[in-house]
Design a protein around this motif. Structure first.
Motif, PDB file in Angstrom:
ATOM      1  N   ALA A  67     112.848 -69.457  28.765  1.00 35.97           N
ATOM      2  CA  ALA A  67     111.886 -68.510  28.248  1.00 35.97           C
ATOM      3  C   ALA A  67     110.724 -68.180  29.489  1.00 35.97           C
ATOM      4  N   ILE A  68     110.289 -69.254  29.994  1.00 30.19           N
ATOM      5  CA  ILE A  68     109.703 -69.303  31.185  1.00 30.19           C
ATOM      6  C   ILE A  68     109.920 -68.472  32.191  1.00 30.19           C
ATOM      7  N   ASP A  69     111.200 -68.763  32.486  1.00 23.77           N
ATOM      8  CA  ASP A  69     112.144 -68.101  33.684  1.00 23.77           C
ATOM      9  C   ASP A  69     112.186 -66.766  33.680  1.00 23.77           C
ATOM     10  N   VAL A  70     112.443 -66.351  32.285  1.00 26.78           N
ATOM     11  CA  VAL A  70     112.551 -64.936  31.934  1.00 26.78           C
ATOM     12  C   VAL A  70     111.298 -64.183  31.979  1.00 26.78           C
ATOM     13  N   MET A  71     110.300 -64.608  31.586  1.00 25.25           N
ATOM     14  CA  MET A  71     108.695 -64.121  31.588  1.00 25.25           C
ATOM     15  C   MET A  71     108.175 -64.022  32.905  1.00 25.25           C
ATOM     16  N   SER A  72     108.465 -65.185  33.697  1.00 26.73           N
ATOM     17  CA  SER A  72     108.361 -65.046  35.029  1.00 26.73           C
ATOM     18  C   SER A  72     108.940 -63.853  35.751  1.00 26.73           C
ATOM     19  N   GLY A  73     109.988 -63.530  35.577  1.00 26.49           N
ATOM     20  CA  GLY A  73     110.723 -62.587  36.019  1.00 26.49           C
ATOM     21  C   GLY A  73     110.111 -61.153  35.781  1.00 26.49           C
ATOM     22  N   LEU A  74     109.316 -61.113  34.611  1.00 25.32           N
ATOM     23  CA  LEU A  74     108.979 -59.743  34.021  1.00 25.32           C
ATOM     24  C   LEU A  74     107.590 -59.526  34.301  1.00 25.32           C
ATOM     25  N   LEU A  75     106.663 -60.503  34.913  1.00 25.41           N
ATOM     26  CA  LEU A  75     105.347 -60.407  35.266  1.00 25.41           C
ATOM     27  C   LEU A  75     104.751 -58.951  35.368  1.00 25.41           C
ATOM     28  N   GLY A  76     105.482 -58.387  36.634  1.00 24.29           N
ATOM     29  CA  GLY A  76     105.244 -57.377  37.408  1.00 24.29           C
ATOM     30  C   GLY A  76     105.351 -56.095  36.497  1.00 24.29           C
ATOM     31  N   GLU A  77     106.484 -56.180  35.559  1.00 21.84           N
ATOM     32  CA  GLU A  77     106.652 -55.133  34.450  1.00 21.84           C
ATOM     33  C   GLU A  77     105.628 -55.249  33.358  1.00 21.84           C
ATOM     34  N   ILE A  78     105.337 -56.535  32.878  1.00 20.32           N
ATOM     35  CA  ILE A  78     104.259 -56.484  31.684  1.00 20.32           C
ATOM     36  C   ILE A  78     103.139 -55.862  32.406  1.00 20.32           C
ATOM     37  N   GLU A  79     102.569 -56.230  33.607  1.00 26.14           N
ATOM     38  CA  GLU A  79     101.350 -55.784  34.107  1.00 26.14           C
ATOM     39  C   GLU A  79     101.634 -54.065  34.237  1.00 26.14           C
ATOM     40  N   LYS A  80     102.738 -53.463  34.647  1.00 23.90           N
ATOM     41  CA  LYS A  80     102.968 -52.156  34.648  1.00 23.90           C
ATOM     42  C   LYS A  80     102.469 -51.501  33.211  1.00 23.90           C
ATOM     43  N   ILE A  81     103.104 -52.258  32.191  1.00 21.33           N
ATOM     44  CA  ILE A  81     103.193 -51.644  30.739  1.00 21.33           C
ATOM     45  C   ILE A  81     101.574 -51.753  30.336  1.00 21.33           C
ATOM     46  N   CYS A  82     101.100 -52.778  30.684  1.00 25.11           N
ATOM     47  CA  CYS A  82      99.706 -52.975  30.179  1.00 25.11           C
ATOM     48  C   CYS A  82      98.690 -51.773  30.898  1.00 25.11           C
ATOM     49  N   ASP A  83      98.819 -51.789  32.169  1.00 25.06           N
ATOM     50  CA  ASP A  83      98.184 -50.820  33.040  1.00 25.06           C
ATOM     51  C   ASP A  83      98.234 -49.476  32.655  1.00 25.06           C
ATOM     52  N   GLU A  84      99.497 -49.016  32.396  1.00 22.14           N
ATOM     53  CA  GLU A  84     100.036 -47.779  31.815  1.00 22.14           C
ATOM     54  C   GLU A  84      99.173 -47.391  30.442  1.00 22.14           C
ATOM     55  N   THR A  85      99.412 -48.340  29.680  1.00 21.66           N
ATOM     56  CA  THR A  85      98.724 -48.363  28.263  1.00 21.66           C
ATOM     57  C   THR A  85      97.283 -48.412  28.358  1.00 21.66           C
ATOM     58  N   VAL A 111     113.088 -62.030  24.942  1.00 23.97           N
ATOM     59  CA  VAL A 111     112.981 -63.355  23.977  1.00 23.97           C
ATOM     60  C   VAL A 111     113.935 -63.815  23.173  1.00 23.97           C
ATOM     61  N   ALA A 112     114.615 -62.870  22.588  1.00 23.22           N
ATOM     62  CA  ALA A 112     115.711 -63.076  21.507  1.00 23.22           C
ATOM     63  C   ALA A 112     116.816 -63.932  22.331  1.00 23.22           C
ATOM     64  N   GLY A 113     117.137 -63.660  23.645  1.00 18.58           N
ATOM     65  CA  GLY A 113     118.269 -64.333  24.438  1.00 18.58           C
ATOM     66  C   GLY A 113     117.820 -65.712  24.969  1.00 18.58           C
ATOM     67  N   CYS A 114     116.582 -66.309  24.605  1.00 16.32           N
ATOM     68  CA  CYS A 114     116.182 -67.349  25.122  1.00 16.32           C
ATOM     69  C   CYS A 114     116.654 -68.752  24.275  1.00 16.32           C
ATOM     70  N   VAL A 115     117.044 -69.615  24.893  1.00 20.26           N
ATOM     71  CA  VAL A 115     117.756 -70.863  24.357  1.00 20.26           C
ATOM     72  C   VAL A 115     116.915 -72.173  24.335  1.00 20.26           C
ATOM     73  N   ASP A 116     115.905 -72.023  25.240  1.00 20.61           N
ATOM     74  CA  ASP A 116     114.889 -73.152  25.555  1.00 20.61           C
ATOM     75  C   ASP A 116     113.832 -72.636  26.078  1.00 20.61           C
ATOM     76  N   GLU A 174     103.813 -80.584  22.281  1.00 19.62           N
ATOM     77  CA  GLU A 174     103.020 -79.369  23.291  1.00 19.62           C
ATOM     78  C   GLU A 174     103.907 -78.848  24.203  1.00 19.62           C
ATOM     79  N   ASN A 175     104.565 -79.620  24.834  1.00 22.18           N
ATOM     80  CA  ASN A 175     105.495 -79.284  25.874  1.00 22.18           C
ATOM     81  C   ASN A 175     106.868 -78.531  25.307  1.00 22.18           C
ATOM     82  N   ASP A 176     106.816 -78.292  24.220  1.00 21.16           N
ATOM     83  CA  ASP A 176     108.061 -77.470  23.549  1.00 21.16           C
ATOM     84  C   ASP A 176     107.835 -76.064  23.113  1.00 21.16           C
ATOM     85  N   TYR A 177     106.629 -75.667  23.394  1.00 20.53           N
ATOM     86  CA  TYR A 177     106.256 -74.507  23.011  1.00 20.53           C
ATOM     87  C   TYR A 177     105.705 -73.410  24.331  1.00 20.53           C
TER      88      TYR A 177
END
Length: 175
Positions: free
Chosen positions: A76-94, A67-72, A31-34
């Motif tokens: 991936a968690i670190d990258v996604m954590s840094g993008l949370l605000g941008e993800i919300e902005k994209i969602c809200d705009e859509t 995601v393509a650049g994530c090696v573990d 479980e902890n690998d996903y």
């Protein structure tokens, strides 16, 4: 003779694989690998379900190059954590573009999930880290996939092609 050698090679590889799987007591990653992704609709009303897929497409398009650049998983968690605000902005705009007045929330958290099947992969019930995107109340059905390893994200498209290196070797051997 070639065919006998190839058959013996296949039997040895399959046997070694079965021994390895049995020794480690698992047939898939733990479980902890996903790192999963869930996009949860505001409700189960058809209109909320429809916009969930539109938002999902925009989120997938946005995060795929990252995601393509994530090696573990931790990367991936670190990258996604840094993008949370941008993800919300994209969602809200859509959502706004499609006439919805509710907003979104994106966060990374561990949650208990039921057993899910993705093609040939079964993710057993358990606690998984996930990027959770809630639209509005987030109480509707969700779309889900796996961010890491990137089972539904590739740099070229959202399609994934699985190939067997062993099958490729055997096919090349018999040509």
């Amino acid at each position: 003779m070639k065919k006998l050698f190839a058959a013996a090679f296949v039997v040895i590889i399959l046997g070694a694989t079965l021994v390895f799987v049995n020794l480690h007591g698992e047939t898939a990653r733990a479980e902890n690998d996903y790192l999963r992704i869930h996009v949860r609709a505001n409700s189960n009303a058809q209109i909320d379900q429809d916009v969930k897929y539109i938002v999902k497409d925009e989120v997938v398009k946005f995060i795929t190059p990252y995601v393509a650049g994530c090696v573990d998983k931790q990367t991936a968690i670190d990258v996604m954590s840094g993008l949370l605000g941008e993800i919300e902005k994209i969602c809200d705009e859509t959502l706004a573009e499609h006439g919805f007045n509710y907003s979104s929330r994106a966060q990374i958290r561990a949650e208990n999930f039921p057993t899910r099947v993705y093609g040939d992969l079964t993710l057993e019930q358990g606690v998984y880290d996930a990027l959770i995107v809630e639209l509005g109340s987030g109480t509707g059905d969700n779309w889900w996939c796996v961010i890491y390893p990137p089972l539904c994200f590739t740099a070229a498209s959202a399609d994934v092609e699985y190939r067997s290196a062993i099958a490729d070797i055997i096919n090349k051997f018999f040509k």
